[in-house]
Design a protein around this motif. Structure first.
Motif, PDB file in Angstrom:
ATOM      1  N   GLY A 370       0.820  -1.213   0.000  1.00 50.17           N
ATOM      2  CA  GLY A 370       0.000   0.000   0.000  1.00 50.17           C
ATOM      3  C   GLY A 370       0.851   1.258   0.000  1.00 50.17           C
ATOM      4  N   ALA A 371       1.905   1.266   0.813  1.00 55.46           N
ATOM      5  CA  ALA A 371       2.793   2.433   0.859  1.00 55.46           C
ATOM      6  C   ALA A 371       3.480   2.648  -0.486  1.00 55.46           C
ATOM      7  N   PHE A 372       3.844   1.548  -1.155  1.00 57.57           N
ATOM      8  CA  PHE A 372       4.455   1.652  -2.479  1.00 57.57           C
ATOM      9  C   PHE A 372       3.503   2.299  -3.475  1.00 57.57           C
ATOM     10  N   LYS A 373       2.229   1.901  -3.452  1.00 58.07           N
ATOM     11  CA  LYS A 373       1.257   2.458  -4.384  1.00 58.07           C
ATOM     12  C   LYS A 373       1.055   3.947  -4.146  1.00 58.07           C
ATOM     13  N   ILE A 374       1.022   4.338  -2.850  1.00 65.24           N
ATOM     14  CA  ILE A 374       0.872   5.759  -2.519  1.00 65.24           C
ATOM     15  C   ILE A 374       2.060   6.552  -3.046  1.00 65.24           C
ATOM     16  N   LYS A 375       3.255   6.051  -2.802  1.00 64.74           N
ATOM     17  CA  LYS A 375       4.460   6.755  -3.254  1.00 64.74           C
ATOM     18  C   LYS A 375       4.537   6.787  -4.776  1.00 64.74           C
ATOM     19  N   LYS A 376       4.140   5.704  -5.415  1.00 70.89           N
ATOM     20  CA  LYS A 376       4.143   5.665  -6.876  1.00 70.89           C
ATOM     21  C   LYS A 376       3.228   6.743  -7.442  1.00 70.89           C
ATOM     22  N   LYS A 377       2.028   6.847  -6.877  1.00 73.05           N
ATOM     23  CA  LYS A 377       1.080   7.865  -7.336  1.00 73.05           C
ATOM     24  C   LYS A 377       1.643   9.258  -7.103  1.00 73.05           C
ATOM     25  N   ASP A 378       2.261   9.460  -5.951  1.00 74.98           N
ATOM     26  CA  ASP A 378       2.835  10.753  -5.621  1.00 74.98           C
ATOM     27  C   ASP A 378       3.926  11.134  -6.618  1.00 74.98           C
ATOM     28  N   MET A 379       4.785  10.179  -6.993  1.00 79.71           N
ATOM     29  CA  MET A 379       5.863  10.462  -7.940  1.00 79.71           C
ATOM     30  C   MET A 379       5.307  10.767  -9.333  1.00 79.71           C
ATOM     31  N   GLU A 380       4.236  10.095  -9.705  1.00 82.18           N
ATOM     32  CA  GLU A 380       3.623  10.383 -11.004  1.00 82.18           C
ATOM     33  C   GLU A 380       3.083  11.808 -11.050  1.00 82.18           C
ATOM     34  N   VAL A 381       2.534  12.267  -9.907  1.00 79.66           N
ATOM     35  CA  VAL A 381       2.039  13.643  -9.829  1.00 79.66           C
ATOM     36  C   VAL A 381       3.194  14.634  -9.889  1.00 79.66           C
ATOM     37  N   ARG A 382       4.250  14.362  -9.125  1.00 77.87           N
ATOM     38  CA  ARG A 382       5.391  15.280  -9.073  1.00 77.87           C
ATOM     39  C   ARG A 382       6.132  15.327 -10.411  1.00 77.87           C
ATOM     40  N   ASN A 383       6.367  14.156 -11.007  1.00 77.12           N
ATOM     41  CA  ASN A 383       7.188  14.083 -12.226  1.00 77.12           C
ATOM     42  C   ASN A 383       6.394  14.239 -13.507  1.00 77.12           C
ATOM     43  N   ARG A 384       5.071  14.129 -13.385  1.00 80.58           N
ATOM     44  CA  ARG A 384       4.165  14.287 -14.528  1.00 80.58           C
ATOM     45  C   ARG A 384       4.394  13.239 -15.612  1.00 80.58           C
ATOM     46  N   HIS A 385       4.839  12.078 -15.193  1.00 82.07           N
ATOM     47  CA  HIS A 385       4.918  10.932 -16.104  1.00 82.07           C
ATOM     48  C   HIS A 385       4.912   9.669 -15.251  1.00 82.07           C
ATOM     49  N   GLN A 386       4.768   8.502 -15.906  1.00 87.55           N
ATOM     50  CA  GLN A 386       4.625   7.244 -15.175  1.00 87.55           C
ATOM     51  C   GLN A 386       5.877   6.370 -15.209  1.00 87.55           C
ATOM     52  N   ASN A 387       6.912   6.845 -15.838  1.00 96.78           N
ATOM     53  CA  ASN A 387       8.133   6.042 -15.973  1.00 96.78           C
ATOM     54  C   ASN A 387       9.048   6.281 -14.768  1.00 96.78           C
ATOM     55  N   ASN A 388       8.621   5.815 -13.599  1.00 98.08           N
ATOM     56  CA  ASN A 388       9.341   6.105 -12.353  1.00 98.08           C
ATOM     57  C   ASN A 388       9.863   4.860 -11.645  1.00 98.08           C
ATOM     58  N   GLU A 389       9.710   3.695 -12.242  1.00 94.90           N
ATOM     59  CA  GLU A 389      10.109   2.454 -11.578  1.00 94.90           C
ATOM     60  C   GLU A 389      11.416   1.908 -12.134  1.00 94.90           C
ATOM     61  N   ARG A 390      12.222   1.349 -11.247  1.00 99.59           N
ATOM     62  CA  ARG A 390      13.457   0.682 -11.634  1.00 99.59           C
ATOM     63  C   ARG A 390      13.582  -0.620 -10.841  1.00 99.59           C
ATOM     64  N   LYS A 391      14.199  -1.617 -11.433  1.00102.94           N
ATOM     65  CA  LYS A 391      14.440  -2.882 -10.757  1.00102.94           C
ATOM     66  C   LYS A 391      15.874  -2.878 -10.238  1.00102.94           C
ATOM     67  N   LEU A 392      16.026  -2.796  -8.917  1.00104.52           N
ATOM     68  CA  LEU A 392      17.338  -2.643  -8.301  1.00104.52           C
ATOM     69  C   LEU A 392      17.589  -3.770  -7.295  1.00104.52           C
ATOM     70  N   PHE A 393      18.854  -3.902  -6.874  1.00106.51           N
ATOM     71  CA  PHE A 393      19.247  -4.948  -5.934  1.00106.51           C
ATOM     72  C   PHE A 393      19.814  -4.331  -4.656  1.00106.51           C
ATOM     73  N   HIS A 394      19.690  -5.078  -3.565  1.00110.06           N
ATOM     74  CA  HIS A 394      20.234  -4.643  -2.284  1.00110.06           C
ATOM     75  C   HIS A 394      20.752  -5.861  -1.534  1.00110.06           C
ATOM     76  N   GLY A 395      22.020  -5.837  -1.164  1.00113.69           N
ATOM     77  CA  GLY A 395      22.602  -6.912  -0.366  1.00113.69           C
ATOM     78  C   GLY A 395      22.326  -6.674   1.103  1.00113.69           C
ATOM     79  N   ALA A 396      21.801  -7.692   1.800  1.00113.56           N
ATOM     80  CA  ALA A 396      21.420  -7.533   3.204  1.00113.56           C
ATOM     81  C   ALA A 396      22.045  -8.626   4.061  1.00113.56           C
ATOM     82  N   CYS A 397      22.175  -8.340   5.339  1.00111.90           N
ATOM     83  CA  CYS A 397      22.703  -9.301   6.296  1.00111.90           C
ATOM     84  C   CYS A 397      21.583 -10.247   6.728  1.00111.90           C
ATOM     85  N   HIS A 398      21.910 -11.495   7.010  1.00114.12           N
ATOM     86  CA  HIS A 398      20.878 -12.470   7.383  1.00114.12           C
ATOM     87  C   HIS A 398      20.174 -12.090   8.680  1.00114.12           C
TER      88      HIS A 398
END
Length: 695
Positions: A370-398
């Motif tokens: 839900g938080a992701f959807k809210i932020k996605k909508k917010d970025m679309e409003v701010r940036n005035r386009h929908q191309n705001n997603e990227r597929k990224l990686f993050h290394g984490a500790c167990h």
């Protein structure tokens, strides 16, 4: 959604699930034997059922031109056209042309196509979009052989929508735009012209159609009896005249075809429909006519609005998620190696990292989704386009992976494994970077944990893939007996020469009463969210409104409610139930804002409004401050930020689920520096401010 017209045919590019389409024809991109069970093809065949698979096997064994047409099975379309997947744009264009021509040949008016070739074909979305639109131009331009009115390109991955939009711009110059406002399109539909803003507040009533009158011939023993019969019949007719007012922001989201359907309802259902646009925040629709007809029309309009209304965050979850037990905030689901989900994640990982993958898991977390959807909508409003997603990686500790799955990323992890450019949470484009021992520290068994970040899709090197899911369920099923409808007492008349006419009049009146018996079925996930008081109120409706109401819970994903009785009573009860459902259905975050907020200009993510000293809002805040601090207050401002408000509602709902009670709010204070106050208002609190003014 983007929409243009080519030679009178509406062409739309939308994101969504093609198996839910209701067009005449759905197109499936398959293999040469029409048995492909991966990606979109798997989704279509699974949804259509085994009868369609059997038909594909039979037709696939016969000579064909790389294209077959089958029955729809369990889908809502009339036919499915199966194409052989192509690996170059020229063949894609030819395949799409073939599908469109097959539709025209069979007099179908609408078709939905996936982004053919972007999956198995591995072709760039922009090239596929150009090829598909070239095919549309080629076919629909030949009006003599074209029955098509609507072509929908249904894109599963939202990021691709921009490529289709760009391609549409090439075909239509600058005429392509996101869906126009509801009333601009509506007037355009009726008059064929645009309207200025001054006209938008007018009431627009669709031209009513004259109906043939109903004639009654009444005979009786005296004029008094005839007059009495006339009054009874007139009273029944007048009583059954009704109207309904629908106030719903989702009216703004109706497409041109939806509006045309509303226009056609008048003739089909003998009703009059008026549309009002009192402001950009509110739209109203009035339906008038006989109760039975008004009920039928209003139900159909409510169904249309459900389809265009952004679903409540905790229910509009990815369809491929597994069911989550009640009161479960986060769930890890191992993906199966043969699924497209697993294949896509694995491929993205192995493109840049050749380490052995032990496992991929989907993390289902409704709160983070839900938080992701809210932020996605917010970025679309701010940036005035929908191309705001990227597929990224993050290394984490167990030691932190479970906390991240449960609560998401925040700056409490900053600098734990490395921080090249300062404290923060880092993400990498390439998996091999995050797989470094510095970032994904091995556990005692030598396994590493990585995350792929995009709508909470995660890895574990040992690899895990995350997303999110959850349900609300009604406390109980209510299926009380309904109140009986009492028939008027019938008085016997003495024998007379007019007995036959009297009996005829009785039959007419009885027929009118029977005709006005009706029922309505409401299917709405919001039924799960009704409180015990709401359910008691529905129970009491039966006596108050002379209706019978049954609630059915067919599954955790679907709830049904049936109302039966006289049309007028059923209409009244169903309208009241719809209003109850609107109140418990958390509206889309950018619409369900506090009523006392001032109107915000378009594309404004945050607004500061000074409160007036005489308002209760100002008085309450001032009192709370002065209870413990006697300093002089110069000004109080209300900060209006739809994105933060939406995130607050998501977190509030999540805490209610976790804590199993609603007493989770506190009114607290925070002292801030004048250099950071504007950033806090716009972006909210985060740990980047930690320790700035003291610890």
């Amino acid at each position: 959604m983007y929409e243009i017209k080519i030679a009178g045919v509406v062409v739309q590019a939308v994101t969504g699930d093609i198996t839910k389409e209701t067009t005449d024809v759905i197109v499936n991109s398959s293999n040469s034997s029409f048995s492909l069970k991966s990606g979109v093809s798997k989704a279509i065949l699974d949804a259509a059922g085994p009868t369609v698979e059997t038909e594909c096997q039979q037709l696939g064994a016969q000579p064909n031109k790389c294209m077959i047409m089958t029955k729809p099975g369990n889908l809502q379309c009339k036919k499915i056209i199966h194409l052989v997947t192509q690996t170059d744009t020229k063949n894609i264009q030819q395949s799409v042309e073939g599908a469109l021509k097959m539709c025209a040949k069979n007099n179908f008016t609408s078709i939905s196509l996936p982004a053919i070739g972007t999956g198995q074909g591995n072709i760039q979305p922009s090239e596929v979009a150009d090829a598909m639109l070239d095919a549309v131009v080629e076919v629909v331009g030949k009006k003599s052989q074209n029955s098509l009115k609507l072509v929908r390109m249904v894109i599963f991955q939202p990021a691709m929508l921009t490529d289709f939009h760009t391609s549409m711009l090439k075909k239509k110059g600058t005429d392509v735009q996101e869906k126009e406002g509801f009333f601009q399109k509506f007037i355009s539909l009726l008059t064929g012209s645009k309207v200025d803003n001054a006209q938008q507040n007018e009431v627009m009533e669709i031209e009513s159609h004259d109906m043939d009158p109903a004639c009654f011939h009444i005979c009786g023993v005296s004029q008094a009896h005839v007059d009495n019969a006339k009054q009874v019949i007139k009273g029944l007719i007048v009583k059954e005249q009704d109207s309904i007012l629908i106030i719903d922001k989702a009216l703004f989201s109706l497409s041109e075809l939806d509006l045309q359907h509303i226009f056609d309802m008048q003739t089909a259902m003998d009703v009059s429909i008026s549309l009002h646009n009192s402001s950009q925040k509110e739209a109203k629709l009035t339906v008038e006519g006989l109760s039975k007809d008004v009920l039928k029309a209003s139900n159909e309009i409510h169904e249309m609005l459900k389809k265009v209304r952004p679903e409540e965050t905790f229910k509009d979850l990815p369809q491929h998620w597994d069911e989550m037990p009640d009161n479960t905030s986060c769930l890890s689901i191992p993906t199966q190696p043969e699924t497209q989900e697993h294949i896509d994640v694995l491929k993205l990982f192995e493109d840049t990292c050749k380490k052995n993958v032990l496992k991929i898991e989907r993390i289902q977390n409704p709160s983070l989704w839900g938080a992701f959807k809210i932020k996605k909508k917010d970025m679309e409003v701010r940036n005035r386009h929908q191309n705001n997603e990227r597929k990224l990686f993050h290394g984490a500790c167990h030691t932190t992976i479970d906390k991240i799955n449960e609560l998401g990323f925040n700056r409490s992890y900053a600098g734990k494994n490395a921080a090249l450019h300062g404290d923060g949470t880092y993400f990498a484009v390439n998996a091999n970077y995050s797989a470094n021992d510095t970032y994904s520290k091995p556990d005692p068994q030598g396994q590493k944990y990585m995350e792929r970040q995009e709508a909470e899709k995660m890895f574990q090197g040992q690899t895990r893939c995350s997303a999110c899911k959850g349900y609300c369920q009604a406390d109980q099923n209510v299926q009380p007996p309904g109140a009986a409808v009492q028939q008027p007492e019938k008085k016997k008349m003495g024998p007379s020469p007019a007995d036959a006419h009297v009996d005829n009049a009785k039959q007419v009146i009885k027929g009118l009463i029977v005709k006005e018996q009706d029922s309505i079925l409401i299917i709405d996930k919001a039924l799960f969210s009704l409180s015990k008081l709401d359910l008691q109120h529905i129970f009491d409706m039966q006596t108050a409104m002379d209706v019978s109401i049954s609630l059915h819970n067919s599954s955790q994903k679907e709830a049904k409610l049936t109302v039966e009785g006289l049309s007028k009573d059923v209409l009244k009860a169903s309208n009241e139930i719809h209003e109850m459902l609107k109140k418990v259905r958390p509206e889309e975050a950018f619409k369900d804002l506090p009523q006392h907020w001032d109107e915000m200009p378009d594309n404004t993510p945050c607004l500061s409004i000074p409160t007036q000293p005489e308002t209760q809002e100002h008085i309450d805040v001032l009192k709370l401050f002065e209870d413990t601090c006697k300093k002089n207050v110069l000004k109080i401002e209300r900060i209006q930020n739809p994105s933060l408000w939406g995130a607050f509602k998501i977190k509030k709902k999540d805490m209610e689920v976790r804590n199993r009670h609603q007493n989770n709010e506190r009114k607290l204070f925070h002292g801030a520096c004048h250099t950071t106050i504007d950033k806090i208002n716009e972006l909210g609190f985060n740990r980047s401010y930690a320790g700035k003014n003291g610890k």
